[in-house]
Design a protein around this motif. Structure first.
Motif, PDB file in Angstrom:
ATOM      1  N   SER A 127       0.802  -1.229   0.000  1.00  0.00           N
ATOM      2  CA  SER A 127       0.000   0.000   0.000  1.00  0.00           C
ATOM      3  C   SER A 127       0.831   1.274   0.000  1.00  0.00           C
ATOM      4  CB  SER A 127      -0.976   0.029   1.180  1.00  0.00           C
ATOM      5  OG  SER A 127      -0.348   0.378   2.397  1.00  0.00           O
ATOM      6  N   GLY A 128       2.121   1.184  -0.234  1.00  0.00           N
ATOM      7  CA  GLY A 128       2.968   2.368  -0.193  1.00  0.00           C
ATOM      8  C   GLY A 128       3.140   3.023  -1.544  1.00  0.00           C
ATOM      9  N   TYR A 129       4.104   3.936  -1.608  1.00  0.00           N
ATOM     10  CA  TYR A 129       4.364   4.696  -2.827  1.00  0.00           C
ATOM     11  C   TYR A 129       5.853   4.804  -3.136  1.00  0.00           C
ATOM     12  CZ  TYR A 129       5.466   8.273   0.595  1.00  0.00           C
ATOM     13  OH  TYR A 129       6.024   8.945   1.658  1.00  0.00           O
ATOM     14  N   LYS A 130       6.717   4.314  -2.258  1.00  0.00           N
ATOM     15  CA  LYS A 130       8.155   4.419  -2.463  1.00  0.00           C
ATOM     16  C   LYS A 130       8.695   3.158  -3.125  1.00  0.00           C
ATOM     17  CE  LYS A 130       9.156   7.664   1.253  1.00  0.00           C
ATOM     18  NZ  LYS A 130      10.070   7.994   2.378  1.00  0.00           N
ATOM     19  N   ASP A 131       9.863   3.302  -3.785  1.00  0.00           N
ATOM     20  CA  ASP A 131      10.494   2.137  -4.400  1.00  0.00           C
ATOM     21  C   ASP A 131      11.977   2.403  -4.603  1.00  0.00           C
ATOM     22  OD1 ASP A 131      10.645   3.836  -6.616  1.00  0.00           O
ATOM     23  OD2 ASP A 131       8.909   2.942  -7.588  1.00  0.00           O
ATOM     24  N   GLY A 132      12.671   1.401  -5.129  1.00  0.00           N
ATOM     25  CA  GLY A 132      14.102   1.501  -5.377  1.00  0.00           C
ATOM     26  C   GLY A 132      14.567   0.288  -6.156  1.00  0.00           C
ATOM     27  N   ASP A 133      15.876   0.126  -6.298  1.00  0.00           N
ATOM     28  CA  ASP A 133      16.408  -0.975  -7.111  1.00  0.00           C
ATOM     29  C   ASP A 133      16.031  -2.344  -6.542  1.00  0.00           C
ATOM     30  OD1 ASP A 133      17.523   0.851  -8.806  1.00  0.00           O
ATOM     31  OD2 ASP A 133      19.553   0.700  -7.977  1.00  0.00           O
ATOM     32  N   ASN A 134      15.907  -2.440  -5.230  1.00  0.00           N
ATOM     33  CA  ASN A 134      15.569  -3.724  -4.592  1.00  0.00           C
ATOM     34  C   ASN A 134      14.329  -3.593  -3.712  1.00  0.00           C
ATOM     35  OD1 ASN A 134      16.841  -2.072  -2.683  1.00  0.00           O
ATOM     36  ND2 ASN A 134      17.562  -3.822  -1.490  1.00  0.00           N
ATOM     37  N   PHE A 135      13.500  -2.598  -4.003  1.00  0.00           N
ATOM     38  CA  PHE A 135      12.406  -2.209  -3.107  1.00  0.00           C
ATOM     39  C   PHE A 135      11.216  -1.757  -3.938  1.00  0.00           C
ATOM     40  CE2 PHE A 135      11.040   1.616  -0.330  1.00  0.00           C
ATOM     41  CZ  PHE A 135      10.006   0.894   0.245  1.00  0.00           C
ATOM     42  N   VAL A 136      10.066  -2.456  -3.799  1.00  0.00           N
ATOM     43  CA  VAL A 136       8.881  -2.107  -4.582  1.00  0.00           C
ATOM     44  C   VAL A 136       7.662  -1.983  -3.669  1.00  0.00           C
ATOM     45  CG1 VAL A 136       9.773  -3.292  -6.625  1.00  0.00           C
ATOM     46  CG2 VAL A 136       8.256  -4.527  -5.057  1.00  0.00           C
ATOM     47  N   ASN A 137       6.612  -1.389  -4.222  1.00  0.00           N
ATOM     48  CA  ASN A 137       5.340  -1.326  -3.505  1.00  0.00           C
ATOM     49  C   ASN A 137       4.288  -2.137  -4.249  1.00  0.00           C
ATOM     50  OD1 ASN A 137       3.758   0.614  -5.345  1.00  0.00           O
ATOM     51  ND2 ASN A 137       5.602   1.831  -4.886  1.00  0.00           N
ATOM     52  N   TYR A 138       3.263  -2.567  -3.521  1.00  0.00           N
ATOM     53  CA  TYR A 138       2.226  -3.384  -4.145  1.00  0.00           C
ATOM     54  C   TYR A 138       0.883  -3.141  -3.469  1.00  0.00           C
ATOM     55  CZ  TYR A 138       2.933  -6.603  -0.144  1.00  0.00           C
ATOM     56  OH  TYR A 138       3.041  -7.149   1.116  1.00  0.00           O
ATOM     57  N   PHE A 139      -0.172  -3.188  -4.282  1.00  0.00           N
ATOM     58  CA  PHE A 139      -1.529  -3.044  -3.770  1.00  0.00           C
ATOM     59  C   PHE A 139      -2.503  -3.539  -4.822  1.00  0.00           C
ATOM     60  CE2 PHE A 139      -5.053  -0.579  -1.691  1.00  0.00           C
ATOM     61  CZ  PHE A 139      -4.907  -1.153  -0.444  1.00  0.00           C
ATOM     62  N   GLY A 140      -3.775  -3.659  -4.437  1.00  0.00           N
ATOM     63  CA  GLY A 140      -4.786  -4.160  -5.360  1.00  0.00           C
ATOM     64  C   GLY A 140      -5.921  -3.176  -5.555  1.00  0.00           C
ATOM     65  N   ARG A 141      -6.701  -3.421  -6.591  1.00  0.00           N
ATOM     66  CA  ARG A 141      -7.822  -2.550  -6.937  1.00  0.00           C
ATOM     67  C   ARG A 141      -9.039  -2.904  -6.072  1.00  0.00           C
ATOM     68  NH1 ARG A 141      -6.711   0.130 -11.743  1.00  0.00           N
ATOM     69  NH2 ARG A 141      -4.951  -0.724 -12.914  1.00  0.00           N
ATOM     70  N   ILE A 142      -8.885  -2.733  -4.782  1.00  0.00           N
ATOM     71  CA  ILE A 142      -9.949  -3.093  -3.857  1.00  0.00           C
ATOM     72  C   ILE A 142     -11.180  -2.221  -4.056  1.00  0.00           C
ATOM     73  CG2 ILE A 142      -9.211  -1.587  -1.970  1.00  0.00           C
ATOM     74  CD1 ILE A 142     -10.383  -5.275  -1.622  1.00  0.00           C
ATOM     75  N   TYR A 143     -11.021  -1.072  -4.703  1.00  0.00           N
ATOM     76  CA  TYR A 143     -12.177  -0.213  -4.945  1.00  0.00           C
ATOM     77  C   TYR A 143     -13.215  -0.907  -5.826  1.00  0.00           C
ATOM     78  CZ  TYR A 143     -10.260   0.911  -9.588  1.00  0.00           C
ATOM     79  OH  TYR A 143      -9.789   0.846 -10.883  1.00  0.00           O
ATOM     80  N   GLN A 144     -12.795  -1.888  -6.614  1.00  0.00           N
ATOM     81  CA  GLN A 144     -13.751  -2.583  -7.475  1.00  0.00           C
ATOM     82  C   GLN A 144     -14.718  -3.451  -6.666  1.00  0.00           C
ATOM     83  OE1 GLN A 144     -10.922  -4.330 -10.198  1.00  0.00           O
ATOM     84  NE2 GLN A 144     -11.083  -2.616 -11.632  1.00  0.00           N
ATOM     85  N   PRO A 145     -14.237  -4.369  -5.808  1.00  0.00           N
ATOM     86  CA  PRO A 145     -15.204  -5.071  -4.950  1.00  0.00           C
ATOM     87  C   PRO A 145     -15.879  -4.164  -3.934  1.00  0.00           C
ATOM     88  CG  PRO A 145     -12.950  -5.757  -4.432  1.00  0.00           C
ATOM     89  CD  PRO A 145     -12.884  -4.955  -5.693  1.00  0.00           C
TER      90      PRO A 145
END
Length: 369
Positions: A127-145
């Motif tokens: 659920s974040g917004y930051k990232d890097g070479d070995n660091f990512v963010n992830y989330f889902g389109r929960i607004y749809q359900p």
């Protein structure tokens, strides 16, 4: 998904929008030389693995990851969104974890800091917004359900007053409230949605008080963006109905539960760890639909709810339409999205419809002030 205070929201919205919608590939995959036996995956949780909510959904996926790939995992639960998070991450690394998933918005800064110290390890932040070479963010389109659950609520209410117990006034939460409200109004234009904020992700006492406030105002269906089932229990005690969140909980409030937008993180966790083993992993942010769904409707729903939800779900899945497709007006009647226009991922978090907070009880298109 987890978050900081509202004062940070507007400063972070643009970055969140650009990273959450798929991201850019930062690092090309290369042969890691790792096997499943070499992988140890650590998880940092904000709540209890038995919360029947947000943390429970992540922990079920952790168990499925172990069973599917044969990797070793471990977790630390009830970790605050503070420097305790950094300590938890480093503790997991000290115990041999080389893949780290941190699962609350407020863990972002600490994850970023530790990731910079360990460039050869892999870091993922929910659920974040930051990232890097070995660091990512992830989330889902929960607004749809969320939208689909709004249909269930709109078809069930008899008072045309629906309550929503919400946590933090940040883009994700506000987007969910608006999606839910659009679902309600798609089947019941006369219904309104009232929001009470707790300022906490999981505090059963605050949630119960907020739910009771909404019931006292005549709401007969309650929804939530909270980590405990307190809102659902309060609805059942009052003879009202409820929409859960995060995790299927039909047995918690069997006389009140209609359905819930829920998470299935396992496909993402399995795919990411498998890519690391295969040497094909790239630092790409994730924003997708395959980790979210609507829970099975219970028999308490309106007779035609399933057919109506199936029709809307098919439109979303087919790509012909999405929740934030115009015409959509705000709660004062001002046009925010023109007819036939669908907000892009880049526009969605920063659009006035989604990000404008009116006051403690209302936001976006939710209801009149």
């Amino acid at each position: 998904m987890k978050k900081k205070l509202f004062v940070l929201m507007m400063a972070l919205v643009l970055v969140f929008a650009l990273t959450a919608c798929g991201g850019e590939t930062e690092t090309e995959g290369e042969d890691t030389g790792l096997t499943a036996e070499d992988i140890k995956v650590g998880f940092v949780y904000i709540g209890s693995v038995e919360d029947e909510g947000w943390t429970n959904s992540h922990d079920n996926a952790r168990i499925e990851l172990e069973e599917t790939l044969g990797v070793e995992t471990m977790y630390l639960e009830n970790v605050p969104e503070s420097a305790d998070c950094e300590k938890a991450i480093r503790d997991l690394i000290d115990q041999g974890c080389n893949v780290i998933f941190t699962t609350s918005f407020g863990f972002g800064d600490w994850t970023e800091k530790v990731a910079a110290d360990y460039p050869d390890l892999y870091f993922f932040h929910a659920s974040g917004y930051k990232d890097g070479d070995n660091f990512v963010n992830y989330f889902g389109r929960i607004y749809q359900p969320r939208y689909l659950s709004g249909i269930a609520a709109g078809m069930k209410t008899e008072t045309n007053k629906i309550g929503y117990v919400a946590a933090m006034a940040i883009p994700e939460v506000i987007r969910g409230i608006n999606a839910f409200t659009l679902g309600v109004k798609s089947v019941n234009p006369d219904a309104t949605v009232e929001v009470v904020w707790t300022g906490q992700w999981g505090d059963a006492t605050l949630e119960k008080a907020a739910a009771q406030e909404l019931l006292n105002k005549g709401c007969d269906v309650l929804a939530q963006h909270q980590d405990t089932t307190s809102t659902q229990l309060t609805a059942e005690e009052a003879g009202a109905y409820c929409i859960g969140y995060h995790f299927p909980t039909p047995n918690v409030a069997p006389d009140a539960y209609l359905t819930a937008p829920v998470w299935n993180w396992a496909p993402y966790y399995i795919a990411q760890v498998q890519a690391i083993i295969d040497g094909t992993w790239t630092a790409e942010n994730y924003w997708g639909s395959d980790v979210v769904k609507l829970d099975t409707l219970t028999a308490l729903n309106a007779d035609s709810a399933q057919a109506t939800i199936d029709e809307a779900s098919a439109k979303i899945a087919g790509g012909e339409w999405d929740v934030f497709t115009g015409p959509i007006n705000d709660q004062d009647g001002n046009e925010k999205i023109a007819e036939g226009v669908t907000l892009t991922d880049e526009e969605l978090p920063q659009h006035g419809l989604v990000c404008r907070r009116c006051d403690r009880h209302h936001c976006g298109i939710t209801s009149k002030r």
